[in-house]
Design a protein around this motif. Structure first.
Motif: not given
Length: 400
Positions: A145-156, A323-325
């Motif tokens: 779940e953290g990995v998914k959240g981080y991917a959104h952060y990078v996209d943004g 933070a996402f980890l």
């Protein structure tokens, strides 16, 4: 950032390189395993005009830690791992005598190419046997779940960089030097936050060893690492015009248009990234290495001297990756998690002392005087964070 042969990708594995000193297959032995992680030692030497010596050229599928030491190789400063012409990962700025650096990644079975630019023989196969087991369980679910959240952060972040570069181009096209300088400082941190994720992209039709197709080179190349065959492109070529030359020319406008085109290409490619938890940990560590080798030295922003702006961008990116980890790390090792957070807090407190709302990007210019008086203090603060953070990758790669 350096040449393609000096990029810092993030989506994983890592390069080591070839040995002239040994005949092919002379020591094809499997890497030893410690606590579920294969361990590969890499030594850079000046032997035979420059060699990267691996103690193992074969590993079991799964988590692999590469530990790299540059003993005497002045001509070799990095290693990359390639797969199907894609740069999977690397370590850079490895000057002789620096401490050993390590990184952990999960590799599936197959043959990878190890690329060591500057060595007498630059490419070597590195084999991984078997199939990596997919970890499962509650901790892995939390990490996923953290990995998914981080991917959104990078996209943004990349979306925001596209907008900032569009504004920079508009100011340059209008010939407004002061606005362009201000917008340059506003645009720079976006790349610094996520460069360890995106700097391995190679455009279609180019080889991984060709800087002409490497987006990191085209976006973020510094004067100190130019490839004469490709020329200077990207942010820092624009920085030179805006701050050293103090003039916007037709060439500056051409550079700005090219930069906009390349960050838009990057924006499209970011959506193809797939992360593992250890990718986030390795990327955070890579951003701290960027601080040590580019920002504290003053090399990154040689004309504008906004190195502390970039410093803050690298730290933010590293902190977000961690933070996402963190929810998963709390289950894996709460004490180490607390230690990492404490060191991030120390670095951020130190950065606050350099804030200046009247300066470009909101931080003091990194002048020769500040470098002389504070570089050691800044470096020590980053070192104190690097040590605990470097232990995260192995832990998340082996969690259940």
């Amino acid at each position: 950032m350096p040449l393609i042969n000096q990029t810092t990708p993030f989506a994983t594995a890592t390069g080591l390189a070839v040995l002239l000193a040994f005949a092919p297959g002379a020591f094809a032995k499997e890497a030893p395993v410690k606590d579920g992680v294969s361990q590969v030692q890499v030594t850079l030497t000046s032997d035979n005009g420059g060699s990267c010596v691996l103690d193992s050229d074969d590993a079991k599928a799964g988590p692999v830690t590469f530990s790299v030491t540059n003993k005497t190789a002045a001509s070799i400063s990095e290693m990359e791992l390639l797969s199907n012409n894609r740069i999977l990962g690397e370590k850079e700025n490895l000057a002789p005598g620096l401490p050993t650096v390590s990184f952990t990644l999960t590799l599936d079975g197959g043959t990878y190419q190890i690329y060591c630019p500057g060595a007498s023989a630059e490419l070597q196969d590195f084999k991984v046997t078997g199939k990596a087991n997919k970890a499962s369980g509650s901790t892995q679910d939390i990490l996923a779940e953290g990995v998914k959240g981080y991917a959104h952060y990078v996209d943004g972040v990349v979306d925001a960089m596209v907008t900032a570069v569009q504004r920079l181009k508009a100011d340059i096209d209008a010939g407004d030097l002061e606005k362009a300088r201000t917008q340059y400082a506003a645009a720079r941190p976006f790349y610094e936050r996520i460069e360890s994720d995106v700097d391995g992209f190679v455009l279609p039709g180019f080889k991984a060893t060709d800087n002409a197709g490497n987006l990191d080179y085209l976006v973020d190349m510094r004067a100190s690492n130019l490839d004469p065959a490709v020329g200077w492109h990207g942010f820092h070529a624009i920085e030179r015009d805006l701050f050293e030359k103090g003039a916007i020319t037709d060439e500056t406008k051409k550079l700005a248009a090219e930069l906009q085109d390349n960050v838009e290409k990057l924006d499209k490619l970011v959506g193809t990234l797939e992360y593992k938890p250890e990718d986030l940990a390795n990327g955070a560590a890579g951003l701290l290495e960027e601080v040590q080798t580019g920002k504290i030295t003053g090399e990154e922003e040689a004309f504008s001297h906004i190195d502390l702006v970039d410093f803050a961008g690298n730290i933010e990116g590293a902190q977000q990756a961690f933070a996402f980890l963190e929810p998963g790390m709390q289950k894996i090792d709460a004490d180490l998690t607390k230690q990492v957070n404490a060191q991030f807090e120390n670095v951020l407190k130190l950065l606050e002392t350099y804030r200046d709302p009247n300066e470009l990007g909101g931080y003091k210019r990194y002048t020769a005087e500040i470098k002389a008086s504070d570089a050691n203090k800044l470096s020590k603060a980053i070192q104190a964070l690097q040590e605990p953070l470097s232990r995260i990758a192995e832990k998340v790669a082996t969690a259940h």
